[in-house]
Design an enzyme around this catalytic site. Sequence first.
Site, PDB file in Angstrom:
ATOM      1  NE  ARG A  50     -23.357  39.106  71.002  1.00 34.97           N
ATOM      2  CZ  ARG A  50     -22.667  39.614  69.785  1.00 34.97           C
ATOM      3  NH1 ARG A  50     -22.354  40.788  69.748  1.00 34.97           N
ATOM      4  NH2 ARG A  50     -22.190  38.720  68.958  1.00 34.97           N
ATOM      5  CG  ASP A 176       0.412  26.643  72.130  1.00 43.47           C
ATOM      6  OD1 ASP A 176       0.224  25.620  71.437  1.00 43.47           O
ATOM      7  OD2 ASP A 176       1.328  27.731  71.736  1.00 43.47           O
ATOM      8  CG  HIS A 177      -4.424  23.306  69.802  1.00 44.13           C
ATOM      9  ND1 HIS A 177      -4.088  24.634  69.014  1.00 44.13           N
ATOM     10  CD2 HIS A 177      -4.659  22.555  68.888  1.00 44.13           C
ATOM     11  CE1 HIS A 177      -3.990  24.343  67.769  1.00 44.13           C
ATOM     12  NE2 HIS A 177      -4.252  22.989  67.518  1.00 44.13           N
ATOM     13  CD  GLU A 215      -2.291  24.578  59.458  1.00 36.94           C
ATOM     14  OE1 GLU A 215      -3.356  23.969  60.057  1.00 36.94           O
ATOM     15  OE2 GLU A 215      -2.091  25.618  59.632  1.00 36.94           O
ATOM     16  CG  ASP A 234      -2.719  31.273  62.894  1.00 38.77           C
ATOM     17  OD1 ASP A 234      -3.585  31.520  63.654  1.00 38.77           O
ATOM     18  OD2 ASP A 234      -2.752  30.489  62.046  1.00 38.77           O
ATOM     19  CG  HIS A 239       0.428  26.469  67.670  1.00 41.58           C
ATOM     20  ND1 HIS A 239      -0.033  26.484  68.893  1.00 41.58           N
ATOM     21  CD2 HIS A 239      -0.361  26.849  66.797  1.00 41.58           C
ATOM     22  CE1 HIS A 239      -1.324  27.026  68.650  1.00 41.58           C
ATOM     23  NE2 HIS A 239      -1.535  27.066  67.620  1.00 41.58           N
TER      24      HIS A 239
END
Length: 481
Positions: A50, A176-177, A215, A234, A239
């Site tokens: 934008r 999905d990385h 994590e 999430d 994952h």
Amino acid sequence: VSRVIPVDTFDLVIFGGTGDLARRKILPGLFRRFAAGQMPEAAQVIGAARSDMDVTEYRSMIRDALKEFSDKAEQGDDVIDGFLEHIDYAQVDAQGDDGWDALREKLRDGVVRAFYFSVAPFLFGDIAERLKTRGLSDDQSRIVVEKPFGRDLETARSLNRTLATFFDEGQIYRIDHYLGKETVQNLMAVRFGNILFEPLWNSQFIDHVQITVAETVGVGGRGSYYDKSGAMRDMVQNHLMQLLCLIAMEPPARFEPDAVRDEKLKVIRALEPVAPNEVVRGQYEGAEGENYVDHAEDPRSTTESFVAMKVQVANWRWQGTPFYLRTGKKLRSRVSEIVVRFREPPHSIFGKDAGGRANELAIRLQPDEGMDLRVTIKEPGPGGMRLVDVPLDMTFAEALGPDAEEVPDAYERLIMDVIRGNQTLFMRGDEVEAAWAWTDPIIANWEEAKVRPAKYDSGTSGPEASLELLHRDGRRWRDIR
Ligand code: BG6
């Protein structure tokens, strides 16, 4: 040694080109490919957003991003300048009329056209529609869609339906990385490239499987997104589910998109509903100002930052072998690994007091990618047959040696797969829906029963209840080290 496989010339438009993901992952990923010599000379990357800025301003923004987020930036300004020559900018109003014609003018015929939707999901439909109706896309074009793909089955379905109005399934690349991570692909290589494992890969020989994605980071500045999502939406729905599929699926006949995705889908469809007492919700607490709720939208938030669960794959292969999944933020260390615990040998010729434990195969996805296999050997010494277990430990980087090609980042791999038109590592619409169909009742139960997350201290391995989940089955989690 470079084994760079050339790709066709492309025009890649990144909607959300000034956003966080574009600056942190997508453009640094493309830059790595450029530095590796894989970017075709005439390739064009167009950031679309934008903001009112010109191409010089956009390039300087990308230069800053590369300096901050790319490990290749140290190659120097010349290399960065070379990359920036491929970069253009278009000011586009995703929900309006402005900018679309000018963007179309920049696109060329006869090259691969890909559109990356790195924007809030509520814009997906608007962008897809404009691409189609304003003649920016044709039936060869590809769109790349980031997670979250919906927030439940209903929203995912409606999103699939919207995208299907404008694009064929073969044109839609749902990211999905985790599937782009080198070691995640290695799961398939290990399972199906060796004769050793597959004959034992079932409930007759495997006692249970653990999948951990731990994590150390908290939710930090992402609180407003995360608080509406939580670890289940999430991480687990996507994952962890993908990792589970790769471990549990039947061998596909070929390493091809639909062959692989059909098998993954069968696993998701075979999952038993999870009983409320087989899933643990947790939320971290820390020092003053470091609690989960301090970053949440709502200071009384009951969103979970941790999930542990026991999962049963109800099919012939896995009957009686549970899969334990856990993931959380602010845990003791950052480690993603899969542990396959085999059964004890059926009979010990050395007597039950001789020692030794069941074999265990641990596949470390990150960091320190590698695997170790626990095997039983004789303890040295003259004192009769005493057994000990020792690790056969291998770090992939060491085993492959210094000449091996660098491990690509998940995003750079996946973007190149889009350009090549290979959907193997992308989620199909039915897979995403099946995963939601399985997680929805768990979340619904939490909401209905007002299940409050168990608190856990930052820097630990999660709430007590997560340890208990395995203890009561006579098992224990492998330590998060
Ligand atoms: C993302 C989640 O999809 O994956 C994040 O939204 C999470 O919450 C991240 O931190 C983990 O990815 P990685 O590659 O760091 O393991």
